[in-house]
Design a protein around this motif. Sequence first.
Motif, mmCIF file in Angstrom:
data_model
loop_
_atom_site.group_PDB
_atom_site.id
_atom_site.type_symbol
_atom_site.label_atom_id
_atom_site.label_comp_id
_atom_site.label_asym_id
_atom_site.label_seq_id
_atom_site.Cartn_x
_atom_site.Cartn_y
_atom_site.Cartn_z
ATOM 1 N N SER A 54 129.381 145.013 -8.804
ATOM 2 C CA SER A 54 128.566 144.567 -7.676
ATOM 3 C C SER A 54 128.688 143.096 -7.341
ATOM 4 O O SER A 54 128.118 142.655 -6.352
ATOM 5 N N LYS A 57 129.552 142.060 -3.815
ATOM 6 C CA LYS A 57 128.759 142.632 -2.730
ATOM 7 C C LYS A 57 127.736 141.605 -2.237
ATOM 8 O O LYS A 57 127.268 140.740 -2.972
ATOM 9 N N ASN A 60 121.721 142.923 0.395
ATOM 10 C CA ASN A 60 121.442 143.709 1.586
ATOM 11 C C ASN A 60 120.442 142.984 2.478
ATOM 12 O O ASN A 60 119.540 142.294 1.988
ATOM 13 N N GLU A 217 133.689 152.019 -7.642
ATOM 14 C CA GLU A 217 132.452 152.777 -7.491
ATOM 15 C C GLU A 217 132.793 154.253 -7.353
ATOM 16 O O GLU A 217 133.578 154.654 -6.489
ATOM 17 N N PHE A 263 125.295 150.659 -1.067
ATOM 18 C CA PHE A 263 125.102 149.242 -1.345
ATOM 19 C C PHE A 263 124.296 148.533 -0.263
ATOM 20 O O PHE A 263 123.668 147.508 -0.525
ATOM 21 N N TYR A 264 124.301 149.084 0.955
ATOM 22 C CA TYR A 264 123.596 148.427 2.053
ATOM 23 C C TYR A 264 122.743 149.437 2.817
ATOM 24 O O TYR A 264 122.961 149.684 3.999
ATOM 25 N N GLY A 288 122.965 147.662 -9.302
ATOM 26 C CA GLY A 288 123.502 147.884 -7.974
ATOM 27 C C GLY A 288 122.442 147.959 -6.902
ATOM 28 O O GLY A 288 122.739 147.842 -5.715
ATOM 29 N N ARG A 357 119.380 141.308 -6.065
ATOM 30 C CA ARG A 357 120.226 142.458 -6.430
ATOM 31 C C ARG A 357 120.460 142.427 -7.935
ATOM 32 O O ARG A 357 120.830 141.393 -8.495
#
Length: 372
Positions: A54, A57, A60, A217, A263-264, A288, A357
Amino acid sequence: MVKKTSSPSSSVKSAAASNGSAVSHPKYCTLVSTPPRTFDADVSGFRAAMILLSDRKWVNGTKLRYYFFTGSDGSPASWKGDATQKNVVKEAFATWKKQGIGLEFEEVSNKEDAEIRIGFMRGDGAWSYVGRDIIDVAGSPNERTMNFGWSIANDIDTAIHEIGHTLGAPHEHQNPNAGIVWDEDAVYAALAAPPNNWSRETTFHNIIRKLPVNEVEGSTHDPNSVMHYPFGAGLIKEPAAFKNGIFPAGGLSAKDKEFVRKFYPPLAPADYTKLTVAKSAPLDIKPGEQKNFIFKPTVNRRYKIQTFGALDTVMVLFERTGGEEVYIAGDDDSGTNLNSKLHLRLIKGREYVVRVRLFYSSSEGMGSLMVI
Protein backbone atom coordinates in the motif's frame (compact mmCIF):
# COMPACT_ATOMS: atom_id res chain seq x y z
CA MET A 1 18.23 11.16 -14.50
CA VAL A 2 15.59 8.49 -13.98
CA LYS A 3 15.45 5.45 -16.20
CA LYS A 4 12.19 4.81 -18.01
CA THR A 5 11.47 1.18 -18.29
CA SER A 6 7.13 1.47 -20.87
CA SER A 7 1.83 0.57 -21.79
CA PRO A 8 0.53 -0.86 -24.83
CA SER A 9 -1.05 1.02 -27.66
CA SER A 10 -4.76 0.26 -27.48
CA SER A 11 -5.09 0.57 -31.24
CA VAL A 12 -2.73 -2.39 -31.57
CA LYS A 13 -4.62 -4.27 -28.87
CA SER A 14 -7.93 -3.78 -30.62
CA ALA A 15 -6.57 -4.90 -33.98
CA ALA A 16 -4.97 -7.99 -32.52
CA ALA A 17 -8.05 -8.93 -30.58
CA SER A 18 -10.38 -8.47 -33.51
CA ASN A 19 -8.51 -10.29 -36.24
CA GLY A 20 -6.53 -12.81 -34.21
CA SER A 21 -3.24 -11.78 -35.80
CA ALA A 22 0.01 -12.41 -33.99
CA VAL A 23 1.42 -9.08 -32.91
CA SER A 24 4.75 -9.74 -31.24
CA HIS A 25 5.86 -6.22 -30.47
CA PRO A 26 3.34 -3.37 -30.43
CA LYS A 27 4.35 -0.09 -28.81
CA TYR A 28 4.65 -0.57 -25.08
CA CYS A 29 4.77 1.81 -22.13
CA THR A 30 7.72 2.03 -19.74
CA LEU A 31 7.60 2.38 -15.98
CA VAL A 32 10.00 4.84 -14.42
CA SER A 33 12.66 2.85 -12.59
CA THR A 34 13.11 4.05 -9.00
CA PRO A 35 15.30 2.62 -6.21
CA PRO A 36 13.56 -0.23 -4.36
CA ARG A 37 12.52 0.49 -0.81
CA THR A 38 14.65 -1.14 1.88
CA PHE A 39 13.91 -1.86 5.53
CA ASP A 40 15.95 -2.24 8.69
CA ALA A 41 16.79 -5.78 9.79
CA ASP A 42 14.25 -5.68 12.64
CA VAL A 43 11.32 -5.23 10.20
CA SER A 44 9.90 -8.70 9.54
CA GLY A 45 9.31 -9.95 6.02
CA PHE A 46 5.54 -10.04 6.55
CA ARG A 47 5.47 -6.50 7.93
CA ALA A 48 7.54 -5.25 4.98
CA ALA A 49 5.19 -7.05 2.58
CA MET A 50 2.13 -5.37 4.07
CA ILE A 51 3.78 -1.95 3.84
CA LEU A 52 4.85 -2.45 0.21
CA LEU A 53 1.34 -3.47 -0.82
CA SER A 54 0.00 0.00 0.00
CA ASP A 55 2.89 2.41 0.40
CA ARG A 56 2.56 3.95 -3.08
CA LYS A 57 -1.22 4.32 -2.84
CA TRP A 58 -2.77 7.72 -2.14
CA VAL A 59 -4.87 8.40 0.92
CA ASN A 60 -8.44 8.12 -0.25
CA GLY A 61 -10.25 11.42 -0.69
CA THR A 62 -7.20 13.10 -2.22
CA LYS A 63 -7.75 15.44 -5.17
CA LEU A 64 -5.08 14.79 -7.79
CA ARG A 65 -4.49 17.80 -10.00
CA TYR A 66 -3.07 17.34 -13.49
CA TYR A 67 -1.35 19.77 -15.84
CA PHE A 68 -0.48 19.67 -19.53
CA PHE A 69 2.85 21.27 -20.44
CA THR A 70 2.38 24.06 -22.99
CA GLY A 71 5.85 24.71 -24.40
CA SER A 72 5.46 28.36 -23.34
CA ASP A 73 5.82 27.58 -19.64
CA GLY A 74 9.57 26.99 -19.76
CA SER A 75 9.17 23.41 -20.96
CA PRO A 76 10.44 22.12 -24.33
CA ALA A 77 8.03 22.74 -27.21
CA SER A 78 8.08 18.98 -27.87
CA TRP A 79 6.20 18.37 -24.60
CA LYS A 80 3.10 20.17 -25.85
CA GLY A 81 0.13 18.08 -26.98
CA ASP A 82 -2.74 19.04 -29.24
CA ALA A 83 -6.32 19.46 -28.06
CA THR A 84 -7.42 16.05 -29.38
CA GLN A 85 -4.82 14.13 -27.40
CA LYS A 86 -5.42 16.16 -24.25
CA ASN A 87 -9.14 15.40 -24.53
CA VAL A 88 -8.33 11.68 -24.67
CA VAL A 89 -6.39 11.98 -21.41
CA LYS A 90 -9.27 13.90 -19.81
CA GLU A 91 -11.66 11.15 -20.91
CA ALA A 92 -9.31 8.56 -19.39
CA PHE A 93 -9.37 10.36 -16.03
CA ALA A 94 -13.17 10.40 -16.27
CA THR A 95 -13.16 6.64 -16.95
CA TRP A 96 -11.43 5.95 -13.65
CA LYS A 97 -13.66 8.45 -11.78
CA LYS A 98 -16.82 6.82 -13.18
CA GLN A 99 -16.01 3.78 -11.05
CA GLY A 100 -17.37 5.77 -8.09
CA ILE A 101 -14.01 6.16 -6.37
CA GLY A 102 -13.16 8.56 -3.55
CA LEU A 103 -10.31 10.22 -5.43
CA GLU A 104 -10.95 13.42 -7.38
CA PHE A 105 -9.20 14.69 -10.52
CA GLU A 106 -8.91 18.29 -11.63
CA GLU A 107 -7.10 19.97 -14.51
CA VAL A 108 -5.11 23.04 -13.43
CA SER A 109 -3.43 25.80 -15.43
CA ASN A 110 -0.39 26.21 -13.17
CA LYS A 111 2.24 23.48 -13.08
CA GLU A 112 3.16 24.38 -9.49
CA ASP A 113 -0.34 23.33 -8.40
CA ALA A 114 -0.21 19.90 -10.06
CA GLU A 115 0.82 16.51 -8.76
CA ILE A 116 0.50 14.96 -12.26
CA ARG A 117 2.40 16.77 -15.03
CA ILE A 118 1.87 15.46 -18.54
CA GLY A 119 3.96 15.76 -21.70
CA PHE A 120 3.53 14.47 -25.26
CA MET A 121 7.16 14.15 -26.38
CA ARG A 122 7.24 11.94 -29.48
CA GLY A 123 9.86 9.21 -29.46
CA ASP A 124 10.18 9.25 -25.65
CA GLY A 125 7.73 6.40 -25.11
CA ALA A 126 4.63 6.23 -22.97
CA TRP A 127 5.57 6.15 -19.29
CA SER A 128 4.55 7.13 -15.79
CA TYR A 129 5.71 7.09 -12.22
CA VAL A 130 3.75 4.78 -9.92
CA GLY A 131 1.48 6.24 -7.24
CA ARG A 132 3.01 8.55 -4.66
CA ASP A 133 6.36 8.41 -6.46
CA ILE A 134 5.09 11.37 -8.47
CA ILE A 135 5.57 13.54 -5.39
CA ASP A 136 8.09 11.51 -3.37
CA VAL A 137 10.55 11.13 -6.29
CA ALA A 138 9.50 13.51 -9.07
CA GLY A 139 8.71 16.55 -6.99
CA SER A 140 9.91 19.37 -9.27
CA PRO A 141 7.10 21.23 -11.09
CA ASN A 142 9.38 21.37 -14.14
CA GLU A 143 9.48 17.58 -14.51
CA ARG A 144 7.02 15.30 -16.26
CA THR A 145 5.42 12.53 -14.23
CA MET A 146 3.75 11.07 -17.35
CA ASN A 147 4.47 11.12 -21.07
CA PHE A 148 2.76 9.95 -24.26
CA GLY A 149 5.35 9.30 -26.96
CA TRP A 150 3.01 8.52 -29.84
CA SER A 151 -0.39 9.80 -30.95
CA ILE A 152 -3.14 8.64 -28.61
CA ALA A 153 -5.88 10.38 -30.60
CA ASN A 154 -7.57 6.97 -31.07
CA ASP A 155 -5.86 5.21 -28.18
CA ILE A 156 -7.64 5.85 -24.88
CA ASP A 157 -6.43 2.58 -23.35
CA THR A 158 -2.86 3.84 -23.23
CA ALA A 159 -4.06 6.93 -21.32
CA ILE A 160 -6.16 4.78 -18.96
CA HIS A 161 -3.11 2.53 -18.44
CA GLU A 162 -0.74 5.38 -17.55
CA ILE A 163 -3.26 6.89 -15.12
CA GLY A 164 -3.58 3.41 -13.59
CA HIS A 165 0.13 3.58 -12.78
CA THR A 166 -0.39 7.00 -11.18
CA LEU A 167 -3.09 5.43 -8.98
CA GLY A 168 -0.58 2.80 -7.83
CA ALA A 169 -1.26 -0.12 -10.19
CA PRO A 170 1.73 -2.14 -11.53
CA HIS A 171 1.97 -4.10 -14.80
CA GLU A 172 -0.35 -7.09 -14.62
CA HIS A 173 1.70 -9.32 -16.95
CA GLN A 174 4.46 -9.20 -14.32
CA ASN A 175 2.14 -10.67 -11.71
CA PRO A 176 4.07 -13.59 -10.18
CA ASN A 177 0.81 -15.52 -9.95
CA ALA A 178 0.39 -15.52 -13.75
CA GLY A 179 2.73 -18.49 -14.14
CA ILE A 180 4.09 -17.09 -17.40
CA VAL A 181 7.26 -18.75 -18.66
CA TRP A 182 8.80 -16.55 -21.34
CA ASP A 183 10.82 -17.52 -24.36
CA GLU A 184 13.34 -14.97 -23.19
CA ASP A 185 15.47 -14.91 -26.33
CA ALA A 186 12.37 -14.27 -28.44
CA VAL A 187 11.16 -11.53 -26.10
CA TYR A 188 14.51 -9.73 -26.07
CA ALA A 189 14.74 -9.95 -29.86
CA ALA A 190 11.17 -8.69 -30.42
CA LEU A 191 11.57 -5.71 -28.10
CA ALA A 192 15.00 -4.79 -29.48
CA ALA A 193 13.34 -4.27 -32.88
CA PRO A 194 11.21 -1.28 -33.93
CA PRO A 195 8.97 0.30 -32.79
CA ASN A 196 10.29 -0.12 -29.23
CA ASN A 197 14.05 -0.51 -29.76
CA TRP A 198 14.48 -1.49 -26.12
CA SER A 199 17.68 -2.46 -24.38
CA ARG A 200 17.81 -5.82 -22.57
CA GLU A 201 17.64 -3.93 -19.27
CA THR A 202 14.42 -2.15 -20.26
CA THR A 203 12.84 -5.38 -21.56
CA PHE A 204 13.78 -7.24 -18.39
CA HIS A 205 12.38 -4.50 -16.13
CA ASN A 206 9.06 -4.24 -17.97
CA ILE A 207 8.38 -7.81 -19.10
CA ILE A 208 10.69 -10.60 -17.89
CA ARG A 209 10.99 -9.43 -14.29
CA LYS A 210 8.38 -10.84 -11.91
CA LEU A 211 6.94 -8.42 -9.38
CA PRO A 212 7.58 -9.34 -5.75
CA VAL A 213 4.57 -11.19 -4.34
CA ASN A 214 4.29 -8.55 -1.64
CA GLU A 215 3.61 -5.83 -4.22
CA VAL A 216 0.70 -7.61 -5.91
CA GLU A 217 -2.88 -7.21 -4.72
CA GLY A 218 -4.85 -10.43 -5.09
CA SER A 219 -3.75 -13.93 -5.94
CA THR A 220 -4.94 -14.39 -9.51
CA HIS A 221 -3.71 -13.21 -12.89
CA ASP A 222 -5.99 -10.95 -14.96
CA PRO A 223 -5.10 -11.23 -18.68
CA ASN A 224 -7.85 -8.71 -19.54
CA SER A 225 -6.52 -5.96 -17.26
CA VAL A 226 -5.89 -2.58 -18.86
CA MET A 227 -2.55 -2.83 -17.04
CA HIS A 228 -1.59 -5.90 -19.14
CA TYR A 229 0.48 -5.72 -22.34
CA PRO A 230 -0.79 -7.59 -25.41
CA PHE A 231 1.57 -10.30 -26.64
CA GLY A 232 1.63 -12.12 -29.96
CA ALA A 233 2.43 -15.77 -30.60
CA GLY A 234 5.92 -17.13 -30.00
CA LEU A 235 6.85 -15.17 -26.85
CA ILE A 236 5.29 -17.34 -24.12
CA LYS A 237 6.17 -20.99 -23.49
CA GLU A 238 3.76 -21.62 -20.62
CA PRO A 239 0.87 -21.76 -19.79
CA ALA A 240 -0.22 -23.48 -22.98
CA ALA A 241 -3.28 -21.24 -23.21
CA PHE A 242 -0.99 -18.25 -23.85
CA LYS A 243 1.30 -19.78 -26.51
CA ASN A 244 -0.68 -18.05 -29.24
CA GLY A 245 -0.57 -14.75 -27.42
CA ILE A 246 -2.51 -12.65 -24.93
CA PHE A 247 -4.85 -9.95 -26.22
CA PRO A 248 -6.63 -8.01 -23.45
CA ALA A 249 -10.20 -7.06 -24.31
CA GLY A 250 -9.59 -3.33 -23.86
CA GLY A 251 -10.89 -0.91 -21.25
CA LEU A 252 -11.10 -1.58 -17.53
CA SER A 253 -11.59 -5.21 -16.61
CA ALA A 254 -13.76 -6.36 -13.70
CA LYS A 255 -10.62 -6.82 -11.59
CA ASP A 256 -9.30 -3.37 -12.52
CA LYS A 257 -12.55 -1.94 -11.17
CA GLU A 258 -12.32 -4.10 -8.06
CA PHE A 259 -8.76 -2.90 -7.43
CA VAL A 260 -9.54 0.80 -7.66
CA ARG A 261 -12.72 0.54 -5.58
CA LYS A 262 -10.93 -1.41 -2.86
CA PHE A 263 -8.20 1.17 -2.30
CA TYR A 264 -10.33 4.21 -3.13
CA PRO A 265 -13.95 3.46 -2.13
CA PRO A 266 -16.55 6.23 -2.39
CA LEU A 267 -16.73 8.48 0.67
CA ALA A 268 -19.90 9.73 2.36
CA PRO A 269 -20.41 12.08 5.35
CA ALA A 270 -21.04 9.02 7.54
CA ASP A 271 -17.46 7.87 6.84
CA TYR A 272 -16.04 10.73 8.95
CA THR A 273 -15.48 10.66 12.71
CA LYS A 274 -15.37 13.84 14.78
CA LEU A 275 -12.17 14.36 16.75
CA THR A 276 -12.22 15.91 20.22
CA VAL A 277 -9.11 17.16 22.00
CA ALA A 278 -7.57 14.60 24.38
CA LYS A 279 -10.11 11.93 23.44
CA SER A 280 -8.78 8.76 21.81
CA ALA A 281 -10.38 7.68 18.52
CA PRO A 282 -9.93 3.99 17.64
CA LEU A 283 -8.21 2.97 14.40
CA ASP A 284 -10.20 -0.24 14.05
CA ILE A 285 -9.28 -0.95 10.43
CA LYS A 286 -7.46 -3.64 8.50
CA PRO A 287 -4.23 -3.19 6.51
CA GLY A 288 -4.91 -1.25 3.32
CA GLU A 289 -7.99 0.40 4.80
CA GLN A 290 -8.42 4.02 5.86
CA LYS A 291 -10.22 6.09 8.47
CA ASN A 292 -11.23 9.72 8.05
CA PHE A 293 -11.67 12.34 10.75
CA ILE A 294 -12.95 15.90 11.09
CA PHE A 295 -11.41 18.32 13.59
CA LYS A 296 -12.62 21.86 14.36
CA PRO A 297 -10.33 23.73 16.79
CA THR A 298 -11.96 25.86 19.46
CA VAL A 299 -8.84 27.97 20.09
CA ASN A 300 -5.88 29.11 18.01
CA ARG A 301 -2.80 27.14 19.09
CA ARG A 302 -0.36 24.41 18.16
CA TYR A 303 -1.91 20.95 18.22
CA LYS A 304 -0.29 17.53 18.14
CA ILE A 305 -2.13 14.94 16.05
CA GLN A 306 -0.68 11.48 16.61
CA THR A 307 -1.34 7.79 16.14
CA PHE A 308 -0.79 5.39 19.05
CA GLY A 309 -0.02 1.68 19.01
CA ALA A 310 2.26 -0.66 17.04
CA LEU A 311 1.07 0.65 13.68
CA ASP A 312 2.54 1.45 10.29
CA THR A 313 0.47 4.30 8.86
CA VAL A 314 0.46 7.31 6.61
CA MET A 315 -1.44 10.31 8.00
CA VAL A 316 -2.37 13.36 5.95
CA LEU A 317 -3.95 16.62 7.11
CA PHE A 318 -6.09 18.86 4.87
CA GLU A 319 -7.93 22.11 5.51
CA ARG A 320 -11.44 22.15 4.07
CA THR A 321 -12.24 25.54 2.54
CA GLY A 322 -15.21 26.31 0.29
CA GLY A 323 -15.77 22.64 -0.42
CA GLU A 324 -12.12 22.14 -1.40
CA GLU A 325 -9.47 20.31 0.62
CA VAL A 326 -6.05 21.95 0.74
CA TYR A 327 -3.08 19.81 1.74
CA ILE A 328 -1.41 21.01 4.95
CA ALA A 329 1.01 18.28 6.06
CA GLY A 330 1.58 14.54 6.21
CA ASP A 331 3.67 11.89 7.94
CA ASP A 332 4.49 8.29 7.05
CA ASP A 333 5.87 6.18 9.91
CA SER A 334 5.89 2.85 8.06
CA GLY A 335 8.88 0.61 8.68
CA THR A 336 9.96 2.55 11.79
CA ASN A 337 9.37 2.26 15.52
CA LEU A 338 7.74 5.70 15.55
CA ASN A 339 4.14 6.81 15.21
CA SER A 340 2.72 9.20 12.64
CA LYS A 341 2.73 12.65 14.18
CA LEU A 342 1.89 16.20 13.11
CA HIS A 343 2.58 19.23 15.31
CA LEU A 344 1.37 22.52 13.92
CA ARG A 345 -0.74 25.58 14.54
CA LEU A 346 -4.43 25.28 13.67
CA ILE A 347 -6.99 28.07 13.54
CA LYS A 348 -10.23 28.33 15.54
CA GLY A 349 -13.39 27.84 13.51
CA ARG A 350 -11.69 26.22 10.52
CA GLU A 351 -12.40 22.63 9.51
CA TYR A 352 -9.58 20.14 9.14
CA VAL A 353 -9.68 16.64 7.68
CA VAL A 354 -7.31 13.93 8.92
CA ARG A 355 -6.94 10.81 6.78
CA VAL A 356 -5.07 7.75 8.08
CA ARG A 357 -4.28 4.69 5.94
CA LEU A 358 -3.07 1.60 7.78
CA PHE A 359 -0.26 -0.44 6.25
CA TYR A 360 0.36 -2.91 9.07
CA SER A 361 -0.56 -3.53 12.71
CA SER A 362 1.05 -6.11 14.96
CA SER A 363 -2.18 -6.34 16.98
CA GLU A 364 -5.46 -5.80 15.15
CA GLY A 365 -7.71 -3.21 16.78
CA MET A 366 -4.99 -1.93 19.14
CA GLY A 367 -4.37 1.45 17.48
CA SER A 368 -5.83 4.90 17.99
CA LEU A 369 -5.59 8.55 17.00
CA MET A 370 -5.61 11.54 19.30
CA VAL A 371 -5.42 15.33 19.13
CA ILE A 372 -3.56 16.91 22.03
